[in-house]
Design a protein around this motif. Structure first.
Motif, short mmCIF file in Angstrom:
data_model
loop_
_atom_site.label_atom_id
_atom_site.label_comp_id
_atom_site.label_asym_id
_atom_site.label_seq_id
_atom_site.Cartn_x
_atom_site.Cartn_y
_atom_site.Cartn_z
N CYS A 175 -39.46 41.52 14.19
CA CYS A 175 -38.85 41.25 15.48
C CYS A 175 -39.69 41.88 16.59
O CYS A 175 -40.00 43.07 16.53
N PRO A 176 -40.08 41.09 17.60
CA PRO A 176 -40.84 41.67 18.72
C PRO A 176 -40.02 42.75 19.43
O PRO A 176 -38.79 42.70 19.45
N ASN A 177 -40.71 43.73 20.01
CA ASN A 177 -40.04 44.85 20.68
C ASN A 177 -39.03 44.40 21.72
O ASN A 177 -37.98 45.01 21.86
N LYS A 178 -39.32 43.34 22.43
CA LYS A 178 -38.40 42.91 23.49
C LYS A 178 -37.10 42.34 22.93
O LYS A 178 -36.14 42.14 23.65
N MET A 179 -37.06 42.08 21.60
CA MET A 179 -35.86 41.54 20.98
C MET A 179 -35.24 42.51 19.96
O MET A 179 -34.39 42.12 19.18
N ILE A 180 -35.67 43.75 20.00
CA ILE A 180 -35.22 44.73 19.02
C ILE A 180 -33.70 44.95 19.09
O ILE A 180 -33.08 45.31 18.08
N SER A 181 -33.10 44.72 20.24
CA SER A 181 -31.66 44.93 20.35
C SER A 181 -30.89 43.96 19.45
O SER A 181 -29.77 44.25 19.03
N LEU A 182 -31.51 42.84 19.12
CA LEU A 182 -30.89 41.88 18.20
C LEU A 182 -30.68 42.52 16.82
O LEU A 182 -29.58 42.45 16.26
N THR A 183 -31.70 43.17 16.30
CA THR A 183 -31.55 43.82 14.99
C THR A 183 -30.68 45.07 15.10
O THR A 183 -29.97 45.42 14.16
N ASN A 184 -30.74 45.74 16.25
CA ASN A 184 -29.88 46.92 16.44
C ASN A 184 -28.40 46.53 16.38
O ASN A 184 -27.59 47.27 15.84
N GLN A 185 -28.07 45.37 16.93
CA GLN A 185 -26.68 44.93 16.95
C GLN A 185 -26.14 44.72 15.54
O GLN A 185 -25.06 45.18 15.21
N ILE A 186 -26.89 43.99 14.71
CA ILE A 186 -26.40 43.73 13.35
C ILE A 186 -26.43 45.01 12.51
O ILE A 186 -25.57 45.21 11.67
N PHE A 187 -27.39 45.87 12.80
CA PHE A 187 -27.47 47.16 12.10
C PHE A 187 -26.20 47.97 12.39
O PHE A 187 -25.57 48.51 11.48
N ARG A 188 -25.82 48.02 13.66
CA ARG A 188 -24.67 48.83 14.06
C ARG A 188 -23.36 48.24 13.53
O ARG A 188 -22.53 48.95 12.96
N SER A 189 -23.16 46.93 13.72
CA SER A 189 -21.89 46.34 13.29
C SER A 189 -21.79 46.29 11.77
O SER A 189 -20.73 46.54 11.21
N GLY A 190 -22.89 45.97 11.10
CA GLY A 190 -22.87 45.85 9.64
C GLY A 190 -22.66 47.15 8.90
O GLY A 190 -22.06 47.18 7.83
N THR A 191 -23.14 48.25 9.49
CA THR A 191 -22.95 49.54 8.84
C THR A 191 -21.64 50.21 9.29
O THR A 191 -21.12 51.07 8.59
N ALA A 192 -21.12 49.79 10.43
CA ALA A 192 -19.86 50.37 10.93
C ALA A 192 -18.68 50.01 10.04
O ALA A 192 -17.72 50.78 9.95
N ILE A 193 -18.74 48.87 9.38
CA ILE A 193 -17.63 48.42 8.55
C ILE A 193 -17.29 49.48 7.50
O ILE A 193 -16.15 49.93 7.40
N GLY A 194 -18.27 49.86 6.73
CA GLY A 194 -18.06 50.86 5.68
C GLY A 194 -17.67 52.21 6.23
O GLY A 194 -16.83 52.92 5.66
N ALA A 195 -18.26 52.58 7.37
CA ALA A 195 -17.92 53.86 7.99
C ALA A 195 -16.46 53.89 8.42
O ALA A 195 -15.76 54.89 8.24
N LEU A 196 -15.97 52.78 8.94
CA LEU A 196 -14.57 52.71 9.36
C LEU A 196 -13.62 52.70 8.17
O LEU A 196 -12.55 53.31 8.21
N VAL A 197 -14.02 52.02 7.11
CA VAL A 197 -13.21 52.02 5.88
C VAL A 197 -13.11 53.46 5.36
O VAL A 197 -12.05 53.93 4.98
#
Length: 127
Positions: A33-55
């Motif tokens: 992912c180009p640097n200018k689009m890194i927030s795209l991967t940050n979003q899925i990283f945050r939401s995808g890992t938050a599920i287990g943390a919340l459980v």
């Protein structure tokens, strides 16, 4: 804590959400992912890992209502993760094979969360 009192290893929701978080971390590692689009991967990283943390956080909720709230937030994070998966696939950042595999897991996790919430809400009803 007495391990016999609570055995999270037997919980499909705990196991699935943790495994899914690991898959998200590994998937994000390999997305080019180009640097200018890194927030795209940050979003899925945050939401995808938050599920287990919340459980996991729900394990020691202060009340039944708090438990339900934590699982409800996990459900919302799961739904958001599905959105990001769709976007990553539709924009060519992940392959169809990667998407299908992750989509199956995320939908199974969504179903587990919905089922757990329904059960928790039934138990929380006061006569």
């Amino acid at each position: 804590m007495d391990d016999t009192a609570y055995n999270r290893g037997k919980s499909p929701l705990h196991n699935k959400s943790y495994s899914f978080a690991k898959r998200i971390v590994n998937m994000v590692k390999y997305i080019d992912c180009p640097n200018k689009m890194i927030s795209l991967t940050n979003q899925i990283f945050r939401s995808g890992t938050a599920i287990g943390a919340l459980v996991r956080e729900a394990e020691f909720a202060q009340s039944s209502s708090d438990f339900i709230n934590k699982l409800h937030i996990a459900l919302k994070e799961c739904n958001e993760t599905i959105y990001w998966l769709n976007l990553l696939y539709d924009t060519g950042f992940i392959s169809e094979k990667e998407y299908e595999s992750m989509a199956i897991d995320s939908k199974e996790l969504l179903a587990l969360l919905i089922s757990s919430l329904k059960t928790a809400k039934k138990r929380n009803v006061k006569p």
